[in-house]
Motif scaffolding. Structure first.
Motif, mmCIF file in Angstrom:
data_model
loop_
_atom_site.group_PDB
_atom_site.id
_atom_site.type_symbol
_atom_site.label_atom_id
_atom_site.label_comp_id
_atom_site.label_asym_id
_atom_site.label_seq_id
_atom_site.Cartn_x
_atom_site.Cartn_y
_atom_site.Cartn_z
ATOM 1 N N GLN A 143 0.802 -1.221 0.000
ATOM 2 C CA GLN A 143 0.000 0.000 0.000
ATOM 3 C C GLN A 143 0.839 1.277 0.000
ATOM 4 O OE1 GLN A 143 -2.935 -0.173 3.171
ATOM 5 N NE2 GLN A 143 -3.216 -2.374 2.896
ATOM 6 N N TRP A 144 2.109 1.186 0.385
ATOM 7 C CA TRP A 144 2.937 2.377 0.480
ATOM 8 C C TRP A 144 3.754 2.567 -0.790
ATOM 9 C CZ3 TRP A 144 5.349 4.185 5.649
ATOM 10 C CH2 TRP A 144 4.398 4.110 6.670
ATOM 11 N N PRO A 145 3.830 3.772 -1.314
ATOM 12 C CA PRO A 145 4.733 4.028 -2.446
ATOM 13 C C PRO A 145 6.185 3.968 -1.982
ATOM 14 C CG PRO A 145 3.741 6.083 -1.708
ATOM 15 C CD PRO A 145 3.069 4.979 -0.943
ATOM 16 N N LEU A 146 7.072 3.790 -2.926
ATOM 17 C CA LEU A 146 8.478 3.630 -2.603
ATOM 18 C C LEU A 146 9.051 4.854 -1.888
ATOM 19 C CD1 LEU A 146 10.879 1.713 -2.852
ATOM 20 C CD2 LEU A 146 11.342 2.672 -5.113
ATOM 21 N N SER A 147 8.606 6.037 -2.264
ATOM 22 C CA SER A 147 9.112 7.263 -1.635
ATOM 23 C C SER A 147 8.805 7.283 -0.137
ATOM 24 C CB SER A 147 8.507 8.489 -2.317
ATOM 25 O OG SER A 147 7.083 8.417 -2.319
ATOM 26 N N GLN A 148 7.607 6.876 0.253
ATOM 27 C CA GLN A 148 7.253 6.838 1.670
ATOM 28 C C GLN A 148 8.021 5.728 2.394
ATOM 29 O OE1 GLN A 148 3.012 6.672 2.262
ATOM 30 N NE2 GLN A 148 2.623 8.478 1.004
ATOM 31 N N LEU A 149 8.244 4.624 1.715
ATOM 32 C CA LEU A 149 9.011 3.535 2.323
ATOM 33 C C LEU A 149 10.449 3.972 2.600
ATOM 34 C CD1 LEU A 149 7.741 0.495 0.226
ATOM 35 C CD2 LEU A 149 7.282 0.960 2.632
ATOM 36 N N LEU A 150 11.020 4.759 1.704
ATOM 37 C CA LEU A 150 12.385 5.229 1.924
ATOM 38 C C LEU A 150 12.453 6.171 3.124
ATOM 39 C CD1 LEU A 150 13.702 5.793 -1.716
ATOM 40 C CD2 LEU A 150 14.142 3.881 -0.171
ATOM 41 N N LEU A 151 11.430 6.986 3.317
ATOM 42 C CA LEU A 151 11.390 7.831 4.513
ATOM 43 C C LEU A 151 11.291 6.986 5.772
ATOM 44 C CD1 LEU A 151 9.012 10.714 3.316
ATOM 45 C CD2 LEU A 151 11.499 10.804 3.605
ATOM 46 N N LEU A 152 10.494 5.927 5.704
ATOM 47 C CA LEU A 152 10.388 5.009 6.835
ATOM 48 C C LEU A 152 11.726 4.335 7.107
ATOM 49 C CD1 LEU A 152 8.722 3.484 8.960
ATOM 50 C CD2 LEU A 152 8.107 1.841 7.171
ATOM 51 N N ILE A 153 12.431 3.936 6.049
ATOM 52 C CA ILE A 153 13.741 3.303 6.208
ATOM 53 C C ILE A 153 14.711 4.249 6.896
ATOM 54 C CG2 ILE A 153 15.774 2.532 4.908
ATOM 55 C CD1 ILE A 153 13.856 1.212 2.928
ATOM 56 N N LEU A 154 14.697 5.521 6.506
ATOM 57 C CA LEU A 154 15.565 6.504 7.155
ATOM 58 C C LEU A 154 15.264 6.604 8.649
ATOM 59 C CD1 LEU A 154 15.615 9.389 4.496
ATOM 60 C CD2 LEU A 154 17.501 7.858 5.095
ATOM 61 N N ALA A 155 13.986 6.597 8.991
ATOM 62 C CA ALA A 155 13.592 6.667 10.401
ATOM 63 C C ALA A 155 14.055 5.423 11.164
ATOM 64 C CB ALA A 155 12.080 6.830 10.518
ATOM 65 N N VAL A 156 13.907 4.250 10.548
ATOM 66 C CA VAL A 156 14.344 3.004 11.191
ATOM 67 C C VAL A 156 15.859 2.998 11.342
ATOM 68 C CG1 VAL A 156 14.503 0.497 10.879
ATOM 69 C CG2 VAL A 156 12.333 1.670 10.453
ATOM 70 N N TRP A 157 16.573 3.458 10.315
ATOM 71 C CA TRP A 157 18.036 3.549 10.418
ATOM 72 C C TRP A 157 18.441 4.392 11.632
ATOM 73 C CZ3 TRP A 157 19.697 4.829 4.680
ATOM 74 C CH2 TRP A 157 19.672 3.647 3.932
ATOM 75 N N LEU A 158 17.814 5.552 11.758
ATOM 76 C CA LEU A 158 18.163 6.450 12.855
ATOM 77 C C LEU A 158 17.876 5.789 14.204
ATOM 78 C CD1 LEU A 158 19.119 9.219 13.818
ATOM 79 C CD2 LEU A 158 16.751 10.034 13.597
ATOM 80 N N CYS A 159 16.720 5.163 14.318
ATOM 81 C CA CYS A 159 16.369 4.492 15.577
ATOM 82 C C CYS A 159 17.330 3.358 15.886
ATOM 83 C CB CYS A 159 14.934 3.962 15.500
ATOM 84 S SG CYS A 159 13.663 5.249 15.470
ATOM 85 N N GLN A 160 17.711 2.594 14.876
ATOM 86 C CA GLN A 160 18.612 1.482 15.116
ATOM 87 C C GLN A 160 20.015 1.970 15.482
ATOM 88 O OE1 GLN A 160 18.072 -1.132 11.578
ATOM 89 N NE2 GLN A 160 17.051 -2.509 12.999
ATOM 90 N N MET A 161 20.468 3.050 14.881
ATOM 91 C CA MET A 161 21.773 3.594 15.238
ATOM 92 C C MET A 161 21.780 4.094 16.678
ATOM 93 S SD MET A 161 23.348 5.524 11.883
ATOM 94 C CE MET A 161 21.905 6.516 11.512
ATOM 95 N N ILE A 162 20.709 4.806 17.070
ATOM 96 C CA ILE A 162 20.624 5.290 18.456
ATOM 97 C C ILE A 162 20.557 4.112 19.424
ATOM 98 C CG2 ILE A 162 19.162 6.551 20.089
ATOM 99 C CD1 ILE A 162 18.353 8.373 17.743
ATOM 100 N N PHE A 163 19.748 3.110 19.084
ATOM 101 C CA PHE A 163 19.617 1.924 19.928
ATOM 102 C C PHE A 163 20.959 1.226 20.100
ATOM 103 C CE2 PHE A 163 19.133 -2.754 19.847
ATOM 104 C CZ PHE A 163 18.593 -2.930 21.108
ATOM 105 N N ALA A 164 21.682 0.985 19.000
ATOM 106 C CA ALA A 164 22.967 0.286 19.073
ATOM 107 C C ALA A 164 23.991 1.104 19.851
ATOM 108 C CB ALA A 164 23.479 -0.004 17.664
#
Length: 411
Positions: free
Chosen positions: A368-389
């Motif tokens: 249901q999500w276009p690729l552009s929105q998925l890439l924004l989500l990926i950026l958010a997950v990257w940031l969260c995972q970096m902070i978590f690690a």
């Protein structure tokens, strides 16, 4: 926290000067450049895995099936295809091969039988974790492939650099021939493959991932098993990159004692990018038809991806040695190193996050999500995972899954 060292060559056989109980501990020697490379690789593969987590897998081969087929979405698809598809998995393979060499170096004082025993436990426990990941959560698992080929790479790691490079080239040639052999398939077989890329197949895949976990289980197990069998067909490319990773580690690339000059590195980068551009243009001219994309197209892409992965590794190692960084740059590098130190946890966490968001037993947003929105989500997950690690490793020596893995190895 990290020791920057220049490793000495590993002897083929070493006798213990201390007791096995004293030495057989989890790896204490850290290589910041290798951790940085592994961290970037495990985050980068999410750009490609998103096609399985949130979009029909046929989108990875044919942009026509993007949820929003417009110029912006096509551009993003081509950027992922050019810079990420095949590159970060190759980069992770380089890191995996190098880690095998560093593990052996760290345990060089052990007897050969004890060293081999520990490595068997590493490979078998990784195989178990990968199988559980594939059969319970996501059929796109790569850990099983790495575990299986680690047995070969481990045995070959003591060979000379020239011999390892020659074997890596042979494995690459074998992979190329296997893909080329698909051209021998009859026309009706190619027609059946082409029929898989249609609107009906698209709707069936969307319906499948909207189901609950138990309803998805039979197909997930079947696809995971098929992928593991296909390792014999398609796993030689990552194996070849693992061997190159051993060579790079042994030559001091990851310790910083050997760095390619920027001039040479720019030249190699231009050559690899030019080859990848040729792959894009050829696939586009052929309309991404399966008979081309799965034979000559994938052969050329594999070659370009391998070269680009090596280029990425060399640039990352230069960045790891760079001393003049801003506060943001220094934190970013430290966070990526932390991600690399707990890459197994991060990799499995990505599966939990994205299957929970997009599969039917979670929020059910698949397709249901276009690729552009998925890439924004990926950026958010990257940031969260970096902070978590980053913060996890301030209080713990290793990630949670890494801790379990070590207990399986060292008991």
């Amino acid at each position: 926290m990290h020791d920057d060292i220049t490793p000495a060559p590993i002897p083929v056989h070493a006798s213990s000067t201390r007791s096995n109980a004293e030495i057989a501990q989890p790896v204490r020697m850290r290589m910041p450049s290798l951790d940085l490379l592994r961290g970037i690789a495990v985050l980068g593969i999410l750009l490609v895995n998103i096609y399985s987590f949130a979009l029909p897998e046929m989108v990875r081969v044919e942009p026509l099936f993007l949820p929003d087929y417009n110029a912006r979405e096509q551009l993003l698809w081509y950027l992922i295809y050019f810079f990420a598809d095949g590159k970060f998995i190759a980069l992770l393979s380089l890191a995996f091969g190098a880690s095998l060499w560093f593990f052996a170096h760290d345990k060089a004082s052990l007897s050969l039988s004890r060293l081999n025993q520990l490595q068997r436990r590493r490979s078998l426990s990784l195989l178990g974790l990968g199988a559980a990941h594939a059969y319970l959560l996501w059929d796109g698992d790569v850990l099983v492939t790495y575990a299986l080929f680690s047995f070969l790479v481990w045995r070959w790691r003591v060979w000379s650099d020239n011999r390892l490079i020659a074997v890596a080239l042979c494995l690459f040639a074998l992979q190329t021939l296997l893909y080329g052999s698909l051209l021998l398939m009859p026309a009706d077989a190619w027609q059946s493959i082409s029929d898989m890329f249609n609107e009906q197949a698209l709707q069936q895949e969307l319906a499948h991932y909207q189901q609950g976990w138990w309803q998805q289980t039979p197909q997930r197990i079947s696809k995971a098993f098929e992928m593991q069998l296909a390792t014999v067909f398609g796993g030689w490319f990552p194996a070849s990159m693992m061997l190159i990773g051993v060579v790079l580690a042994r030559r001091g690339v990851f310790s910083g004692s050997t760095l390619v000059s920027p001039t040479n590195l720019w030249g190699i980068s231009l050559g690899a990018a030019s080859l990848m551009l040729l792959v894009v243009l050829l696939n586009r001219s052929q309309g991404f038809v399966s008979q081309f994309a799965l034979t000559l197209g994938i052969q050329l892409q594999m070659c370009a991806s391998g070269l680009m992965a090596i280029v990425y590794a060399l640039w990352i190692c230069r960045w790891a040695q760079c001393g003049n960084l801003s506060h943001i740059g220094a934190w970013l590098r430290a966070a990526l190193v932390a991600v690399g130190r707990m890459a197994l946890t991060i990799y499995l966490m990505q599966t939990l996050i994205f299957t929970g968001l997009f599969y039917g037993y979670g929020l059910g947003w698949f397709g249901q999500w276009p690729l552009s929105q998925l890439l924004l989500l990926i950026l958010a997950v990257w940031l969260c995972q970096m902070i978590f690690a980053f913060f996890w490793l301030r209080y713990c020596h290793a990630g949670p899954v890494e801790t379990i893995w070590r207990r399986m190895i060292y008991r």
